[in-house]
Design a protein around this motif. Sequence first.
Motif, PDB file in Angstrom:
ATOM      1  N   ALA A   1      32.405  28.802  30.029  1.00  0.00           N
ATOM      2  CA  ALA A   1      33.490  28.243  29.693  1.00  0.00           C
ATOM      3  C   ALA A   1      34.734  28.671  30.308  1.00  0.00           C
ATOM      4  O   ALA A   1      34.758  29.801  30.747  1.00  0.00           O
ATOM      5  CB  ALA A   1      33.793  28.643  27.892  1.00  0.00           C
ATOM      6  N   PRO A   2      35.869  27.998  30.408  1.00  0.00           N
ATOM      7  CA  PRO A   2      37.331  28.158  31.077  1.00  0.00           C
ATOM      8  C   PRO A   2      37.837  29.616  30.309  1.00  0.00           C
ATOM      9  O   PRO A   2      37.501  29.565  29.243  1.00  0.00           O
ATOM     10  CB  PRO A   2      38.176  27.137  30.925  1.00  0.00           C
ATOM     11  N   VAL A   3      38.385  30.280  31.236  1.00  0.00           N
ATOM     12  CA  VAL A   3      39.163  31.213  30.857  1.00  0.00           C
ATOM     13  C   VAL A   3      40.607  31.230  30.757  1.00  0.00           C
ATOM     14  O   VAL A   3      41.058  30.914  31.896  1.00  0.00           O
ATOM     15  CB  VAL A   3      38.709  32.762  31.480  1.00  0.00           C
ATOM     16  N   LEU A   4      41.236  31.556  29.742  1.00  0.00           N
ATOM     17  CA  LEU A   4      42.734  31.358  29.737  1.00  0.00           C
ATOM     18  C   LEU A   4      43.368  32.457  29.713  1.00  0.00           C
ATOM     19  O   LEU A   4      43.148  33.637  28.940  1.00  0.00           O
ATOM     20  CB  LEU A   4      43.371  30.546  28.356  1.00  0.00           C
ATOM     21  N   GLU A   5      44.665  32.787  30.335  1.00  0.00           N
ATOM     22  CA  GLU A   5      45.220  34.150  30.285  1.00  0.00           C
ATOM     23  C   GLU A   5      46.624  33.962  30.287  1.00  0.00           C
ATOM     24  O   GLU A   5      47.355  33.027  30.946  1.00  0.00           O
ATOM     25  CB  GLU A   5      45.040  34.950  31.621  1.00  0.00           C
ATOM     26  N   MET A   6      47.260  34.324  29.296  1.00  0.00           N
ATOM     27  CA  MET A   6      48.723  34.203  29.089  1.00  0.00           C
ATOM     28  C   MET A   6      49.516  35.204  29.819  1.00  0.00           C
ATOM     29  O   MET A   6      49.394  36.526  29.500  1.00  0.00           O
ATOM     30  CB  MET A   6      48.928  34.182  27.581  1.00  0.00           C
TER      31      MET A   6
END
Length: 252
Positions: free
Chosen positions: A112-117
């Motif tokens: 799955a895609p990885v999101l980083e803030m």
Amino acid sequence: MAVKHETELYPPIKAYFEKQGFEVKGEIMHCDLVAIHPETNETILVEMKKTFNLALLLQGIERLRLNGSVILAVERNRKKVGAHNQRFGDLTELCRMLGLGLMTVTFFKTKAPVLEMLCQPGDPPQRGQRRVRQARLLTEFHERSGDYNTGGSNKSKLVTAYREKALRVAWALSEHGELSPSAIAKLTDIPRAGHFLQKDYYRWFERVKRGQYSLKPEGASALQQYAHIIEAWQRQRQHKDKQDAALIHNHD
């Protein structure tokens, strides 16, 4: 894995905010994504692009007129070597300075895609680092004796404060022959003259024996190339000596 369309960013970003309890809808008043928390009414606007560019930045600033919390979202492709892709630290600081948030989405073939803030809307700039850099800028400005570089130059050798001091060390050796670091310091007003001799960044100096240095042909050539800088420094020095003498005379 590079995305083909920015719409591919929408599902993982929507899922990210839904996990935090937000209700999410797309394309409202030209905003790519609007997330509103049903309990707190906290509202977040998200603008998406495949890569970080000026158009995205301007969109983010425009959205600040609608809402105080705006996040820019882009793909983070580890294989892409574009001008902006490898400078997320600088881009994050830029967003902080403008009051924008910044998040990245990394896509993979098998997971799955990885999101980083990278920063939240309203995060303050990292001013501590800026103060250090500002101090270095001011030091470099004041330690240069004149303006010897043309703004916009990027291929020519720049005359930095370090180069100026190295030239003064070279001048002392050219005028007086073999010298010790302490003697050069007195002749050039450079307290740490020994540092330039020992580091020998430009390969201009030669240690002939313990505590004694001479000038290499490369140093003599540099003095010819930058003769105008030495001449300007000598004029400034003579002017300062006259001012000091006048002050002493007036005091007497």
